[in-house]
Write a protein that holds these residues in place. Structure first.
Motif, PDB file in Angstrom:
ATOM      1  N   TRP A  76       0.806  -1.220   0.000  1.00 17.77           N
ATOM      2  CA  TRP A  76       0.000   0.000   0.000  1.00 17.77           C
ATOM      3  C   TRP A  76       0.842   1.275   0.000  1.00 17.77           C
ATOM      4  O   TRP A  76       0.306   2.382  -0.075  1.00 17.77           O
ATOM      5  N   THR A 152      -1.881   8.052   9.125  1.00 10.04           N
ATOM      6  CA  THR A 152      -1.560   7.658   7.760  1.00 10.04           C
ATOM      7  C   THR A 152      -1.863   8.835   6.843  1.00 10.04           C
ATOM      8  O   THR A 152      -2.964   9.391   6.897  1.00 10.04           O
ATOM      9  N   TRP A 154      -2.366   9.830   3.009  1.00 11.65           N
ATOM     10  CA  TRP A 154      -2.699   9.222   1.716  1.00 11.65           C
ATOM     11  C   TRP A 154      -2.515  10.244   0.603  1.00 11.65           C
ATOM     12  O   TRP A 154      -2.811  11.417   0.781  1.00 11.65           O
ATOM     13  N   TRP A 162      -4.523   5.314  -4.930  1.00 13.04           N
ATOM     14  CA  TRP A 162      -4.220   5.975  -3.667  1.00 13.04           C
ATOM     15  C   TRP A 162      -3.193   5.134  -2.928  1.00 13.04           C
ATOM     16  O   TRP A 162      -3.347   3.924  -2.788  1.00 13.04           O
ATOM     17  N   VAL A 164      -0.148   5.125   0.485  1.00 12.47           N
ATOM     18  CA  VAL A 164       0.337   5.725   1.712  1.00 12.47           C
ATOM     19  C   VAL A 164       1.672   6.399   1.428  1.00 12.47           C
ATOM     20  O   VAL A 164       2.568   5.772   0.865  1.00 12.47           O
TER      21      VAL A 164
END
Length: 183
Positions: A76, A152, A154, A162, A164
């Motif tokens: 991610w 976090t 984004w 999207w 992190v």
């Protein structure tokens, strides 16, 4: 503390929702569904659409991590992402994050619940924050639980996904009775 809602253009929100739906197969116009590891804030009708969108990202991120462990967690993160851990040096870049997150779900379970967030006015960046817990066993097989707060950040990537770009966490402070003990 309540998140501050920023205005998000309808076109920007629809674009972001469409991109998320393509990435994680979600209905961009559906209201977020409650789940066992998400806070009631996810179903709070006073949340802005942008914050609800970020909470949906967090829900998918957490679900993937629970199933896939460290490898899923690292997937991610953007190429230029940074992680900041309690009493640890910053970890810079996707490759370094991948190298550090090698746990399997049977070794370590990381769960978290967003409690607040905010979307940028342009709808291309936002943050969430909340509570996390980590569950593992020490070398003697005893259960070890860590907990704390996380944030976090984004950011929508050039390809529309999207990712992190910053993940920061800190352990919970000591309980009131432990604050003044001398080691």
């Amino acid at each position: 503390m309540r998140a501050i809602d920023l205005p998000v253009s309808l076109a920007g929100l629809l674009f972001c929702s469409t991109m998320l739906a393509q990435q994680v197969q979600l209905d961009p116009l559906a209201k977020p569904a409650p789940s066992a590891n998400m806070s009631n804030a996810l179903t709070d009708p006073t949340l802005s659409p942008g914050v609800a969108f970020l909470f949906q990202l967090e829900a998918q991120f957490a679900k993937d991590t629970a199933k896939g462990g460290g490898k899923a967690f690292a997937s991610w993160f953007a190429d230029d992402a940074v992680t900041l851990g309690n009493k640890e040096a910053p970890v810079l870049g996707h490759a370094a994050i991948v190298a550090q997150t090698t746990w399997s779900p049977d070794q370590y379970q990381l769960t978290w619940t967003p409690q607040g967030g905010q979307m940028s006015p342009a709808g291309d960046m936002g943050y969430t924050w909340g509570h996390y817990e980590g569950h593992s066993k020490d070398k003697n097989g005893n259960q070890v639980t860590t907990s704390g707060r996380y944030m976090t950040v984004w950011k929508k990537q050039p390809d529309g996904q999207w990712k992190v770009v910053l993940d920061s966490s800190s352990e919970e402070p000591p309980s009131a009775g432990d604050c003044c003990k001398i080691p």
